[in-house]
Design an enzyme around this catalytic site. Structure first.
Site, PDB file in Angstrom:
ATOM      1  N   GLU A 128      -5.843 -13.204 -28.141  1.00  0.00           N
ATOM      2  CA  GLU A 128      -4.976 -12.399 -28.997  1.00  0.00           C
ATOM      3  C   GLU A 128      -3.782 -11.906 -28.210  1.00  0.00           C
ATOM      4  O   GLU A 128      -3.861 -11.712 -26.994  1.00  0.00           O
ATOM      5  CB  GLU A 128      -5.737 -11.156 -29.472  1.00  0.00           C
ATOM      6  CG  GLU A 128      -6.964 -11.480 -30.260  1.00  0.00           C
ATOM      7  CD  GLU A 128      -7.789 -10.231 -30.539  1.00  0.00           C
ATOM      8  OE1 GLU A 128      -8.947 -10.388 -30.910  1.00  0.00           O
ATOM      9  OE2 GLU A 128      -7.275  -9.118 -30.359  1.00  0.00           O
ATOM     10  N   CYS A 158     -16.548  -4.444 -20.026  1.00  0.00           N
ATOM     11  CA  CYS A 158     -16.496  -2.997 -20.270  1.00  0.00           C
ATOM     12  C   CYS A 158     -17.241  -2.702 -21.569  1.00  0.00           C
ATOM     13  O   CYS A 158     -17.070  -3.418 -22.570  1.00  0.00           O
ATOM     14  CB  CYS A 158     -15.052  -2.518 -20.369  1.00  0.00           C
ATOM     15  SG  CYS A 158     -14.133  -2.790 -18.850  1.00  0.00           S
ATOM     16  N   CYS A 376      -8.008  -4.282 -28.023  1.00  0.00           N
ATOM     17  CA  CYS A 376      -8.202  -5.515 -27.288  1.00  0.00           C
ATOM     18  C   CYS A 376      -9.432  -6.296 -27.752  1.00  0.00           C
ATOM     19  O   CYS A 376     -10.541  -5.792 -27.745  1.00  0.00           O
ATOM     20  CB  CYS A 376      -8.341  -5.082 -25.830  1.00  0.00           C
ATOM     21  SG  CYS A 376      -8.959  -6.258 -24.711  1.00  0.00           S
TER      22      CYS A 376
HETATM   23 FE1  SF4 Z   1     -12.669  -4.467 -19.645  1.00  0.00          FE
HETATM   24 FE2  SF4 Z   1     -10.104  -5.256 -20.071  1.00  0.00          FE
HETATM   25 FE3  SF4 Z   1     -12.062  -7.055 -19.754  1.00  0.00          FE
HETATM   26 FE4  SF4 Z   1     -11.956  -5.561 -21.961  1.00  0.00          FE
HETATM   27  S1  SF4 Z   1     -10.456  -7.090 -21.333  1.00  0.00           S
HETATM   28  S2  SF4 Z   1     -13.815  -6.066 -20.755  1.00  0.00           S
HETATM   29  S3  SF4 Z   1     -11.217  -3.596 -21.138  1.00  0.00           S
HETATM   30  S4  SF4 Z   1     -11.350  -5.583 -18.224  1.00  0.00           S
END
Ligand code: SF4
Length: 386
Positions: A128, A158, A376
């Protein structure tokens, strides 16, 4: 399918590599500058439309080079002007239109080109990117920020993030990262992108070569011409790579996704915090400042009841004093299926005020695009559930 297409990819090229390729194909060297100009300055990625090239050269470019990879599966437009694209890198636009059936349309006035047929594509090949318009509180100018992905999925995992839910599915090439910014600039009412943040899917510093090459193409005069100071690379914290980035001295801003004021809280929400302490991140951040003179941004996503209490703010103030830094607070956007909540406005205000009273420079990032799942990885996650 694009995955089996081994032709050179335009957005992976620099002026030198493009000139070498075109020379191999018998074209004059100045063709490279013309082609770069068409794509980056005029926003034209179809060689057939590059009218100052000979017909023969246009045909050769169509046959021998890929200009755009992937296919846009969804384009969403939020009421606040935020726009989001879901791109599947294993498909081409031709795959989408293969059966000539119209797909999507003007669903609810906020979502365009919505793919109705979810059998096409897979979340394992999708990323995205988001364009966020905002007026700068300092200059009053309209900023158009592109938030790009550097990987497909993410290995960090995360606990609050949709992107990390399925692990890492692959790295993007430099061109696939640059193309995201280019494509966002072509959307209705966007035009020139002023800022780029590497805060989409993926941990940018684990795809180091592609990310640094992409940052160069975004900021080069021959490329997207974005001010280097307006490009931010955000990392959850890979100290040796933060130092390597410092040594490259690209001039970009480094942001550390801290999200917790101590290691115990950080380990609850970021699995990689088991291996890297906040002290190590601070040390690498200090190194970045010493080498580049660029202040580091500490990103802090506020999760209700987890890291948004007054004692956390006081602790964060102390941590942030250890390096030249400013703090970006972000209110969490809830993700279906994840057990985290958005903090109340009152808690956010108190948190911010404690930091201000402690003399810290702190910004509260406005939440954008909440009506289009702009957090995200959310859109890709929703597509996978459909
Ligand atoms: Fe963590 Fe960023 Fe990966 Fe999402 S994209 S799991 S917030 S490091």
């Amino acid at each position: 399918m694009a995955v089996t297409d081994n032709r050179p990819y335009f957005f992976d090229q620099t002026p030198d590599t493009l000139a070498a390729l075109l020379a191999d194909w018998g074209m004059p060297r100045f063709r490279a500058a013309q082609v770069m100009d068409w794509v980056y300055q005029k926003g034209v990625a179809n060689p057939q439309a590059m009218v100052n090239l000979s017909k023969q050269d246009r045909v050769m470019l169509v046959e021998r080079m890929v200009f755009l990879r992937g296919a846009v599966l969804q384009h969403q437009l939020a009421t606040d002007g935020t726009q989001k694209l879901l791109v599947d890198w294993s498909l081409t636009e031709d795959d989408l239109h293969a059966d000539d059936k119209p797909r999507g349309g003007e669903a609810s006035g906020t979502s365009l080109n919505v793919l109705q047929d979810t059998t096409l594509g897979s979340s394992k090949t999708q990323t995205e990117c988001v364009m966020i318009p905002a007026t700068s509180s300092d200059s009053g100018k309209l900023r158009k920020t592109a938030c790009v992905s550097s990987q497909i999925g993410c290995a960090v995992g995360c606990k609050f993030c949709a992107s990390g839910m399925g692990g890492l599915d692959g790295n993007l090439s430099p061109g696939q990262i640059v193309q995201q910014v280019w494509q966002l600039a072509q959307l209705p009412k966007v035009g020139r992108i002023s800022n780029v943040v590497f805060m989409g899917m993926g941990e940018p510093l684990t795809n180091f070569r592609a990310v640094t090459h992409a940052a160069k193409a975004m900021t080069a005069d021959w490329g997207l011409g974005i001010s280097v100071r307006k490009v931010t690379i955000s990392t959850v914290g890979v100290p040796n790579m933060m130092k390597r980035l410092a040594e490259q001295d690209l001039g970009v801003t480094l942001a550390i996704s801290l999200h917790a004021p101590n290691d115990a809280v950080r380990k609850q929400i970021i699995p990689w915090a088991e291996f890297v302490t906040i002290d190590q991140l601070i040390e690498a951040g200090r190194y970045y400042f010493e080498k580049t003179g660029r202040e580091v941004t500490l990103e802090y996503i506020l999760l209700s009841g987890v890291n948004d209490q007054p004692e956390h703010a006081r602790e964060l103030a102390e941590v942030s004093r250890k390096l030249r830094s400013n703090i970006n607070l972000i209110r969490y956007n809830e993700v279906d299926g994840l057990p985290f909540g958005r903090p109340l406005n009152e808690a956010v205000y108190v948190f911010q005020q404690i930091l201000r009273d402690a003399g810290r420079v702190v910004h509260l990032r406005a939440s954008r695009g909440r009506d289009i799942a702009a957090a995200c990885g959310q859109l890709r996650h929703e597509q996978a559930q459909a």
